[in-house]
Design a protein around this motif. Structure first.
Motif, short mmCIF file in Angstrom:
data_model
loop_
_atom_site.label_atom_id
_atom_site.label_comp_id
_atom_site.label_asym_id
_atom_site.label_seq_id
_atom_site.Cartn_x
_atom_site.Cartn_y
_atom_site.Cartn_z
N ILE A 88 88.36 89.45 20.76
CA ILE A 88 87.86 88.11 20.44
C ILE A 88 86.54 87.88 21.16
O ILE A 88 86.31 88.43 22.24
CB ILE A 88 88.90 87.03 20.84
CG1 ILE A 88 90.21 87.25 20.07
CG2 ILE A 88 88.38 85.62 20.60
CD1 ILE A 88 91.34 86.35 20.51
N LYS A 89 85.68 87.09 20.55
CA LYS A 89 84.38 86.80 21.14
C LYS A 89 84.54 86.29 22.58
O LYS A 89 85.37 85.43 22.87
CB LYS A 89 83.67 85.73 20.30
CG LYS A 89 82.30 85.33 20.84
CD LYS A 89 81.66 84.27 19.95
CE LYS A 89 80.32 83.82 20.51
NZ LYS A 89 79.69 82.77 19.69
N ARG A 132 87.12 80.20 26.23
CA ARG A 132 88.52 80.15 25.83
C ARG A 132 89.35 81.22 26.54
O ARG A 132 90.51 81.00 26.90
CB ARG A 132 88.61 80.34 24.31
CG ARG A 132 90.01 80.15 23.76
CD ARG A 132 90.00 80.33 22.26
NE ARG A 132 91.35 80.30 21.71
CZ ARG A 132 91.67 80.70 20.48
NH1 ARG A 132 90.71 81.13 19.67
NH2 ARG A 132 92.90 80.66 20.06
N PHE A 133 88.76 82.40 26.74
CA PHE A 133 89.46 83.49 27.41
C PHE A 133 88.57 84.03 28.54
O PHE A 133 88.01 85.12 28.42
CB PHE A 133 89.81 84.61 26.43
CG PHE A 133 90.74 84.20 25.32
CD1 PHE A 133 92.10 84.05 25.55
CD2 PHE A 133 90.24 83.94 24.06
CE1 PHE A 133 92.96 83.67 24.53
CE2 PHE A 133 91.09 83.56 23.02
CZ PHE A 133 92.46 83.42 23.26
#
Length: 807
Positions: A582-583, A587-588
């Motif tokens: 994931i980009k 968020r992460f």
């Protein structure tokens, strides 16, 4: 004992050497060599610094730049910063800093990181769009656009947020509220500076045929420009008034059962006194004003609207009265602000008619007028004939287009027209951090443009740069905004230019960044443009890339740019994703990779090598820490062998000749095609070969190191030094290959019996016909297939196939 490569000792040494010796400084006036201009899309100077995605594209241009320099080109590879505009201002605000000064610190930080990666940028050419020496010429070009009628100050509908006191772009508005803060946003008319993009539409379309760009990007620009050829038709309103519609499907005009007007357009305003359901209409208009253009068009799912009771238009082909509706999918700023609706043969009209219970008239035979037909996409009935269309019934769709257009033209109510989806480029922001617009509004309500000797118009330093009470921040610059000179008195424009202003022409300024007399010397521009290779993200396809083409084309038409198109070849690098696929982002956070950490722990060359070996440049790829470890191991493997004097000899040339020349050929070709991962694979094959042989001729070692240094420049320079050279290898000549040395001595070809492959045979590349056939018959599976059969024919196509025909 094996001596491992230590980047902490080596990388800083060579970075210092390159800087002190000005190794990569380009003499732009040296016309004795062929030129090569390679460019990165310059970054916003965020204080956060580089992220893992930045080095990918930058390393790609660096590799090509280094190769081209060794191939004898005079290479221009500059770097700068897109330091004006919203990203820089927002970062300053979010960190509690002032953009002025803080941006300069960020540039210093960003430059330090780029130098740590060993890129061969000519730092003497560095520019920043927020530097007055640069934006003087941004203002000057804007001034020319205004004087030539392309920059205009007009009333137009905008997204206005009262709480934030500024105009917002469509992507800053979500569900009628500001993205930041969630404040109400309305559509209202405001005076705005715009640049007339549609004036360049046709030239931009033509230019796309001349450049080596990804087809997907070209298609996005074609779609954004949105050229269509159709007919503009004038319609009368019962009881007085008129308006026009534009259509590409004039053959369906007999199928009109209603018209739809833009709720916020002038036509509806003029009709308001005659509308019987005025309150309902006004309520719908107010709701429409809360939506942005995206919500009203691409995101419109409901086909909302309402009828204008008591208002009818007259269809000019048959004199029939049709009701008028308003619908938010029609925009006052696009086309005529009105559309004809033929629900039998247009999906949008069909859906609107279903919601509002409007009748339909089928006018094309064979077109299924049902919801199912629209799902299949065959409702237009192409190739079919007209029906219910008076004297045109029975004509094919193609025939009817011309015949109906001719009839309406003779009536004086229609004309052929070319339309574009392209709209004006809004060129004003009620923000602080941008180029001041170099105009003054005089006491006589006239626009006075500043003279050249008054440029640059410097952005004043403001402590309160956020703006309030619906006013642009520069309204707070009380003294600055007042203007009086040579009998002219007035107030300066307090909006600033968008961030895209400076980036629309920066590639020209790199060529001549210190010129104070013109934005760049014309002789230099003629020599260096266009940019030969431009690498950057696909997110700029219809923003920066479109704007820079427009500015360049304007300057070309004015005789100030030597080329119609600024970027000859364009490549989009893929995204570096987190290890979760994931980009990388907030968020992460646990999957975000800081390149500075990789440089600290493994060295810059490891990061460069890893990112180039991850996969094809254009493809998005997930981060893999094991891959980083593998890249470091390969560097150690190369370092260990080529820094051991005992391994470098004048022997064993024959045993490595073929693989060396194969490597030079493939690496050269792959670098040209930006196939860096496959080039590295070939280098690995060569390194495995030298380890197997146990030594490497000096000529081959030096040739390999030159190629390898494009990817791992610090290791390359140090190995070059260890081999006895006291100078940089950056200006050495590129290795060449011998085609004869690559040729194979033998080939394997298939053997057919009656057209079916029965086996293969290994032959000399120069094998004679009789010998080849004899060897083929000795292949056991072939011998079995022809045993006991009479041979009718024997065919040997040299180097390709043997076919034996039996009966």
């Amino acid at each position: 004992m094996e001596q491992l490569y230590d980047p902490n000792k080596i990388e800083e040494k060579w970075q210092k050497y390159w800087e002190e010796k000005e190794t990569f400084k380009t003499d732009v006036w040296d016309f004795s060599k062929p030129k090569y201009y390679v460019l990165d899309m310059f970054p916003y100077p965020s204080g956060v610094g580089l992220h893992a995605g930045h080095p990918e594209g930058y390393t790609a241009t660096d590799i090509v730049s280094r190769m081209k320099r060794m191939q004898g080109y005079n290479v221009l590879h500059p770097m700068g910063y897109d330091s004006f505009g919203l990203p820089a201002e927002q970062y300053a605000v979010s960190t509690g800093n002032h953009p002025n000064g803080f941006t300069e610190k960020n540039i210093e930080s960003f430059s330090k990181q780029l130098k740590e990666l060993g890129f061969d940028y000519d730092w003497s050419k560095m520019i920043a769009t927020s530097d007055p020496k640069f934006y003087k010429w941004t203002q000057w070009i804007f001034k020319q656009l205004y004087l030539d009628g392309y920059a205009k100050y007009i009333d137009m509908p905008v997204n206005w947020c009262e709480e934030l006191g500024t105009v917002l772009s469509n992507d800053e508005v979500i569900d009628g509220k500001s993205e930041r803060g969630g404040y109400p946003v309305i559509r209202k008319n405001m005076k705005q500076w715009v640049i007339n993009q549609p004036a360049f539409a046709e030239k931009l379309l033509e230019g796309l045929e001349e450049i080596d760009w990804p087809e997907s990007t070209k298609d996005m620009q074609r779609h954004w420009i949105g050229k269509s050829e159709g007919v503009e038709v004038d319609l009368e309103i019962v009881g007085g008034g008129n308006f026009s519609i534009y259509t590409t499907c004039i053959e369906t005009i007999y199928g009109i059962t209603f018209m739809v007007l833009a709720p916020d357009g002038q036509i509806v305003k003029d009709l308001m006194p005659r509308i019987e359901n005025k309150e309902e209409v006004e309520a719908y208009i107010n709701e429409t004003l809360k939506k942005n253009d995206m919500d009203r068009t691409e995101l419109n799912k409901t086909k909302s609207g309402c009828i204008l009771k008591g208002i009818y238009a007259i269809n000019p082909v048959n004199g029939k009265e049709v009701p008028l509706f308003i619908g938010d999918f029609v925009l006052a700023s696009y086309g005529t602000g009105a559309v004809m609706a033929v629900p039998s043969h247009d999906q949008r009209d069909f859906e609107y008619a279903m919601v509002h219970n409007i009748p339909m008239i089928q006018v094309i035979d064979g077109a299924d007028v049902s919801e199912k037909a629209f799902e299949k996409g065959d409702y237009l009935g192409k190739g079919c004939k007209l029906m219910n269309s008076e004297e045109f019934t029975g004509l094919t769709v193609e025939e009817a287009k011309g015949a109906i257009t001719e009839k309406l033209s003779k009536m004086g109510v229609a004309r052929k027209s070319v339309n574009y989806h392209f709209r004006e480029w809004i060129f004003a922001r009620q923000r602080y951090w941008g180029e001041p617009v170099p105009v003054v509004y005089t006491e006589n309500d006239e626009i006075h443009v500043l003279s050249d000797n008054e440029l640059p118009l410097i952005l004043p330093v403001l402590e309160d740069y956020k703006g309030k009470n619906g006013k642009a921040p520069l309204e707070n610059a009380t003294e600055w905004k007042q203007y009086e000179k040579d009998g002219v008195k007035g107030k300066r424009e307090t909006s600033t230019m968008p961030g895209s202003a400076g980036s629309s022409w920066y590639f020209m300024r790199y060529i001549d960044p210190d010129n104070q007399e013109e934005f760049a010397n014309q002789e230099l521009l003629k020599h260096w443009l266009p940019v030969d290779l431009y690498i950057g993200g696909p997110e700029h396809a219809v923003g920066h890339l479109m704007y820079s083409r427009i500015w360049n084309r304007y300057l070309y038409d004015k005789g100030l740019s030597p080329v119609k198109e600024p970027f000859k070849k364009l490549v989009h690098q893929g995204m570096i994703l987190g290890s979760n696929g994931i980009k990388m982002g907030k968020r992460f956070p646990e999957f975000v990779v800081n390149p500075s950490d990789i440089i600290r722990d493994y060295g810059a060359d490891t990061l460069r090598l890893y990112e180039m070996f991850m996969g094809p440049l254009e493809v998005s790829k997930p981060w893999n820490q094991q891959g980083v470890e593998g890249a470091r191991k390969f560097i150690n493997r190369v370092w260990t062998f080529f820094t051991n004097e005992e391994n470098i000899t004048d022997d064993n040339k024959d045993s490595l000749t073929k693989v060396y020349h194969q490597t030079v050929k493939k690496v050269t070709s792959d670098f040209e095609q930006l196939g860096f991962n496959t080039a590295i694979s070939q280098m690995m094959i060569f390194v495995n070969s030298v380890y197997k042989v146990g030594s490497c001729p000096r000529e081959y070692a030096e040739g390999f190191i030159k190629m390898y240094s494009c990817i791992c420049p610090h290791v390359g320079e140090e190995m070059w030094n260890v081999l006895g050279h006291n100078n940089t290898l950056a200006n050495e000549s590129w290795p060449t290959y011998d085609e004869d040395a690559i040729k194979e001595d033998t080939i394997t070809i298939g053997v057919q019996v009656n057209g079916k492959v029965k086996g293969t045979v290994e032959l000399s590349v120069d094998e004679e016909n009789d010998s080849a056939l004899a060897k083929a018959k000795e292949v056991p599976t072939v011998a079995k297939a022809i045993e006991g059969n009479a041979i009718v024919k024997e065919i040997y196509v040299k180097g390709k196939i043997i076919n034996i025909v039996v009966k």
